[in-house]
Design an enzyme around this catalytic site. Structure first.
Site, PDB file in Angstrom:
ATOM      1  N   LYS A  71       1.822  -3.924   6.557  1.00  0.00           N
ATOM      2  CA  LYS A  71       2.284  -3.987   4.986  1.00  0.00           C
ATOM      3  C   LYS A  71       4.036  -3.584   4.963  1.00  0.00           C
ATOM      4  CE  LYS A  71      -1.419  -4.746   3.424  1.00  0.00           C
ATOM      5  NZ  LYS A  71      -1.902  -5.262   2.478  1.00  0.00           N
ATOM      6  N   TYR A 115      -1.770  -1.330  11.373  1.00  0.00           N
ATOM      7  CA  TYR A 115      -1.822  -1.484   9.704  1.00  0.00           C
ATOM      8  C   TYR A 115      -0.977  -1.178   8.531  1.00  0.00           C
ATOM      9  CZ  TYR A 115      -3.566  -1.696   5.376  1.00  0.00           C
ATOM     10  OH  TYR A 115      -3.830  -1.870   3.197  1.00  0.00           O
ATOM     11  N   SER A 163       0.700  -1.027   0.078  1.00  0.00           N
ATOM     12  CA  SER A 163      -0.219   0.262  -0.170  1.00  0.00           C
ATOM     13  C   SER A 163       0.700   1.519   0.091  1.00  0.00           C
ATOM     14  CB  SER A 163      -0.527  -0.175   1.505  1.00  0.00           C
ATOM     15  OG  SER A 163      -1.564   1.545   1.288  1.00  0.00           O
TER      16      SER A 163
HETATM   17  P1  NAD Z   1     -11.526  -6.480   1.468  1.00  0.00           P
HETATM   18  O1  NAD Z   1     -11.442  -7.026   2.974  1.00  0.00           O
HETATM   19  O2  NAD Z   1     -12.651  -6.001   0.834  1.00  0.00           O
HETATM   20  O3  NAD Z   1     -10.637  -7.964   0.910  1.00  0.00           O
HETATM   21  C1  NAD Z   1      -9.631  -9.000   2.118  1.00  0.00           C
HETATM   22  C2  NAD Z   1     -10.117 -10.287   2.203  1.00  0.00           C
HETATM   23  O4  NAD Z   1      -8.685 -10.682   3.211  1.00  0.00           O
HETATM   24  C3  NAD Z   1     -11.307  -9.939   2.838  1.00  0.00           C
HETATM   25  O5  NAD Z   1     -12.450 -10.657   1.771  1.00  0.00           O
HETATM   26  C4  NAD Z   1     -11.515 -10.898   4.379  1.00  0.00           C
HETATM   27  O6  NAD Z   1     -12.352 -11.552   4.439  1.00  0.00           O
HETATM   28  C5  NAD Z   1     -10.411 -11.275   3.618  1.00  0.00           C
HETATM   29  N1  NAD Z   1      -9.152 -11.957   5.077  1.00  0.00           N
HETATM   30  C6  NAD Z   1      -8.669 -11.032   5.638  1.00  0.00           C
HETATM   31  N2  NAD Z   1      -8.170 -11.898   6.832  1.00  0.00           N
HETATM   32  C7  NAD Z   1      -7.930 -13.483   6.299  1.00  0.00           C
HETATM   33  C8  NAD Z   1      -7.657 -14.441   6.661  1.00  0.00           C
HETATM   34  N3  NAD Z   1      -7.079 -14.613   8.001  1.00  0.00           N
HETATM   35  N4  NAD Z   1      -7.842 -15.522   6.197  1.00  0.00           N
HETATM   36  C9  NAD Z   1      -9.344 -16.030   5.248  1.00  0.00           C
HETATM   37  N5  NAD Z   1      -8.947 -14.392   4.471  1.00  0.00           N
HETATM   38  C10 NAD Z   1      -8.888 -13.210   5.203  1.00  0.00           C
HETATM   39  O7  NAD Z   1     -10.241  -5.302   1.017  1.00  0.00           O
HETATM   40  P2  NAD Z   1      -9.718  -4.907  -0.210  1.00  0.00           P
HETATM   41  O8  NAD Z   1      -9.758  -3.650  -0.226  1.00  0.00           O
HETATM   42  O9  NAD Z   1      -9.881  -6.063  -1.282  1.00  0.00           O
HETATM   43  O10 NAD Z   1      -8.026  -4.935  -0.509  1.00  0.00           O
HETATM   44  C11 NAD Z   1      -6.833  -6.326  -0.744  1.00  0.00           C
HETATM   45  C12 NAD Z   1      -5.509  -5.928   0.018  1.00  0.00           C
HETATM   46  O11 NAD Z   1      -5.229  -5.344  -0.739  1.00  0.00           O
HETATM   47  C13 NAD Z   1      -5.292  -5.967   1.486  1.00  0.00           C
HETATM   48  O12 NAD Z   1      -4.374  -6.686   1.630  1.00  0.00           O
HETATM   49  C14 NAD Z   1      -5.126  -4.152   1.682  1.00  0.00           C
HETATM   50  O13 NAD Z   1      -4.385  -3.897   2.749  1.00  0.00           O
HETATM   51  C15 NAD Z   1      -4.183  -3.908   0.768  1.00  0.00           C
HETATM   52  N6  NAD Z   1      -4.685  -2.719   0.227  1.00  0.00           N
HETATM   53  C16 NAD Z   1      -5.623  -2.035  -0.051  1.00  0.00           C
HETATM   54  C17 NAD Z   1      -6.316  -0.935  -0.379  1.00  0.00           C
HETATM   55  C18 NAD Z   1      -7.995  -0.379  -0.549  1.00  0.00           C
HETATM   56  O14 NAD Z   1      -7.332   1.055  -0.309  1.00  0.00           O
HETATM   57  N7  NAD Z   1      -8.662  -1.530  -0.365  1.00  0.00           N
HETATM   58  C19 NAD Z   1      -5.374  -0.146  -0.156  1.00  0.00           C
HETATM   59  C20 NAD Z   1      -3.614  -0.096  -0.250  1.00  0.00           C
HETATM   60  C21 NAD Z   1      -3.338  -1.896  -0.174  1.00  0.00           C
HETATM   61  C1  WQD Z   2      -9.258  10.022   0.765  1.00  0.00           C
HETATM   62  C2  WQD Z   2      -9.256  11.864   1.182  1.00  0.00           C
HETATM   63  C3  WQD Z   2      -9.662  12.034   3.525  1.00  0.00           C
HETATM   64  C4  WQD Z   2     -13.367  10.440   4.148  1.00  0.00           C
HETATM   65  C5  WQD Z   2      -7.002   5.545   3.024  1.00  0.00           C
HETATM   66  C6  WQD Z   2      -5.703   4.099   3.935  1.00  0.00           C
HETATM   67  C7  WQD Z   2      -4.825   4.171   2.844  1.00  0.00           C
HETATM   68  C8  WQD Z   2      -5.009   2.694   1.803  1.00  0.00           C
HETATM   69  C9  WQD Z   2      -6.573   3.257   1.058  1.00  0.00           C
HETATM   70  C10 WQD Z   2      -5.021   0.540   2.716  1.00  0.00           C
HETATM   71  C11 WQD Z   2      -8.193  11.799   2.679  1.00  0.00           C
HETATM   72  C12 WQD Z   2     -10.943  12.496   2.653  1.00  0.00           C
HETATM   73  C13 WQD Z   2     -12.436  10.556   3.061  1.00  0.00           C
HETATM   74  C14 WQD Z   2     -14.040  11.245   4.929  1.00  0.00           C
HETATM   75  C15 WQD Z   2     -13.089  13.060   4.241  1.00  0.00           C
HETATM   76  N1  WQD Z   2      -6.157   1.425   2.399  1.00  0.00           N
HETATM   77  N2  WQD Z   2     -11.937  12.062   3.308  1.00  0.00           N
HETATM   78  N3  WQD Z   2     -14.647  12.687   3.888  1.00  0.00           N
HETATM   79  O1  WQD Z   2      -6.114   7.714   3.905  1.00  0.00           O
HETATM   80  O2  WQD Z   2      -5.651   7.864   1.237  1.00  0.00           O
HETATM   81  O3  WQD Z   2      -6.149   6.651   1.955  1.00  0.00           O
HETATM   82  O4  WQD Z   2      -7.091   3.911   2.098  1.00  0.00           O
HETATM   83  O5  WQD Z   2      -3.807   0.333   2.302  1.00  0.00           O
HETATM   84  O6  WQD Z   2      -3.496   3.168   3.920  1.00  0.00           O
HETATM   85  O7  WQD Z   2      -5.364   5.440   5.047  1.00  0.00           O
HETATM   86  O8  WQD Z   2      -8.039   7.349   1.725  1.00  0.00           O
HETATM   87  O9  WQD Z   2     -10.152   7.484   1.468  1.00  0.00           O
HETATM   88  O10 WQD Z   2      -9.685   7.315   3.698  1.00  0.00           O
HETATM   89  O11 WQD Z   2      -9.576   9.249   1.806  1.00  0.00           O
HETATM   90  O12 WQD Z   2     -12.947  14.230   3.405  1.00  0.00           O
HETATM   91  O13 WQD Z   2     -15.499  10.005   4.718  1.00  0.00           O
HETATM   92  O14 WQD Z   2     -10.663  11.805   1.342  1.00  0.00           O
HETATM   93  O15 WQD Z   2      -8.853  13.184   4.687  1.00  0.00           O
HETATM   94  O16 WQD Z   2      -7.783  13.409   2.029  1.00  0.00           O
HETATM   95  P1  WQD Z   2      -7.126   7.255   2.614  1.00  0.00           P
HETATM   96  P2  WQD Z   2      -9.724   7.392   1.926  1.00  0.00           P
END
Ligand code: NAD
Ligand code: WQD
Length: 336
Positions: free
Chosen positions: A152, A148, A124
């Site tokens: 990562k 979190y 991430s």
């Molecule tokens: P999500 O929660 O929709 O998907 C993750 C899935 O993993 C879920 O379905 C959950 O049930 C499953 N899971 C969690 N722990 C588990 C375990 N111990 N065993 C089996 N299944 C398990 O999230 P997502 O948005 O699809 O994210 C996928 C990956 O990408 C995550 O690792 C997340 O940290 C990473 N990521 C997400 C974002 C984002 O903003 N969505 C950004 C950067 C990185």
């Molecule tokens: C985006 C912008 C907020 C909600 C997060 C995680 C990051 C990654 C992606 C997993 C910011 C603003 C948000 C709201 C708002 N996930 N905002 N009102 O914080 O960039 O990233 O998701 O790895 O680790 O931190 O994303 O969508 O929460 O926020 O004003 O109700 O929207 O302040 O500027 P963020 P976000």
């Protein structure tokens, strides 16, 4: 090729399963359904006309995971399974470290026992913390600011150490920026449990009447309109990035790290207006205090992924808002 997708029922996992099946690869998916639903797997099968070998298991359950590797000859793993809510990770850090880090170690152990040495890992942009320069390149300073993010960062370090000790491993570490959007059919999308933490799902729930208004977290940042700037990336583009990363690791590159972002920054206000255009409604909002831990601006330099993977984000913020709205409109209560 047979690909194991951990977290395959989740938001990014389900869209990646679509891309894998459409590419003609076999998909085995595992998920404990803690943050997802079996319905997403059914819908992926409906969209593609393909079949997923799905198992509801926890990756912390080593015997269950090992059993899957006995039943299927896996060529590579895409590892999405993990907990991902920043705020929650501050409250329950033990669960985050245990689930994300121990879960990854167990997965690697089972892979090693079965001689599977190719893994794509969901990292991430959170590993950059408050970025030292913009746009962010892969060699920028790493500094996670919450549990979190540290999971990562630590997993990235673990993978680097494992590769240093045994270069038969191949890892792609994909640092996603802000994944948003949904499949164009509106059949799969992001379905947060409880009130959304992230901007686009929150706006979508205001638009559909589940939330009264959006709170904009701060309009006094050092940005053109005062609201935070992020690099939003359509989940379908992101899914395609995983296919490109898989092709790359099959060339045995060792460790490969890529930013997956569009390279463009958009403010909260811009996203709000783009969404209003997509849903043809006004979205009520209030200016609220800054959210602790937020940075003013964060966007990628994605040129390494373009050069080495041949991958580039193609979809615009209008596509992201249109597809998010389509998913939310058709499924006002998500998969329920
Ligand atoms: P999500 O929660 O929709 O998907 C993750 C899935 O993993 C879920 O379905 C959950 O049930 C499953 N899971 C969690 N722990 C588990 C375990 N111990 N065993 C089996 N299944 C398990 O999230 P997502 O948005 O699809 O994210 C996928 C990956 O990408 C995550 O690792 C997340 O940290 C990473 N990521 C997400 C974002 C984002 O903003 N969505 C950004 C950067 C990185
Ligand atoms: C985006 C912008 C907020 C909600 C997060 C995680 C990051 C990654 C992606 C997993 C910011 C603003 C948000 C709201 C708002 N996930 N905002 N009102 O914080 O960039 O990233 O998701 O790895 O680790 O931190 O994303 O969508 O929460 O926020 O004003 O109700 O929207 O302040 O500027 P963020 P976000």
């Amino acid at each position: 090729m047979k690909i194991l997708v951990t977290g395959g029922a989740g938001y990014i996992g389900s869209h990646t399963c679509v891309a894998l099946l459409e590419h003609g690869w076999d998909v085995v998916a595992v998920d404990n359904l803690l943050n997802s639903s079996r319905e997403s797997i059914k819908r992926v099968e409906r969209i593609t006309g393909g079949r997923i070998h799905f198992y509801q298991i926890d990756i912390l359950n080593k015997p269950a995971l090992a059993n899957i590797f006995r039943q299927h000859k896996i060529d590579a793993v895409i590892h999405f399974a993990g907990l991902k809510a920043v705020g929650e990770s501050v409250e329950i850090p033990f669960q985050y470290y245990h689930n994300n880090i121990t879960g990854t170690l167990i997965l690697l152990d089972v892979m090693k026992e079965n001689n599977v040495r190719h893994l794509v890992f969901s990292s991430s942009a959170t590993v950059y913390g408050d970025p030292d320069r913009l746009p962010i390149q892969e060699d920028s300073r790493l500094c996670a600011t919450n549990p979190y993010g540290r999971t990562k960062l630590f997993i990235e370090e673990i993978l680097k150490d494992i590769h240093s000790s045994d270069n038969s491993w191949n890892f792609a570490l994909l640092r996603y920026f802000n994944p948003v959007g949904a499949h164009e059919t509106g059949q799969i999308g992001e379905d947060p449990l409880g009130p959304p933490n992230n901007l686009l799902p929150y706006i979508a729930q205001v638009a559909v009447g589940r939330m009264p208004h959006l709170n904009i977290f701060g309009n006094d940042y050092d940005t053109p309109d005062g609201t935070g700037i992020r690099d939003y990336i359509h989940v379908v583009d992101l899914a395609d990035g995983h296919l490109k990363a898989l092709s790359k690791i099959f060339t045995n590159p060792g460790i490969a790290v890529y930013n997956l972002g569009s390279g463009r920054g958009h403010s909260v206000m811009e996203m709000l207006h783009a969404f209003e255009k997509a849903c043809e409604k006004k979205i009520p909002f209030k200016i609220a205090p800054r959210r602790p831990g937020d940075v003013a601006s964060c966007y990628a330099d994605p040129s390494k992924a373009e050069k080495e993977l041949g991958w580039k984000a193609l979809k615009s913020i209008d596509d992201m808002c249109k597809d998010t709205w389509n998913w939310q409109r058709i499924n006002p209560n998500g998969y329920k």
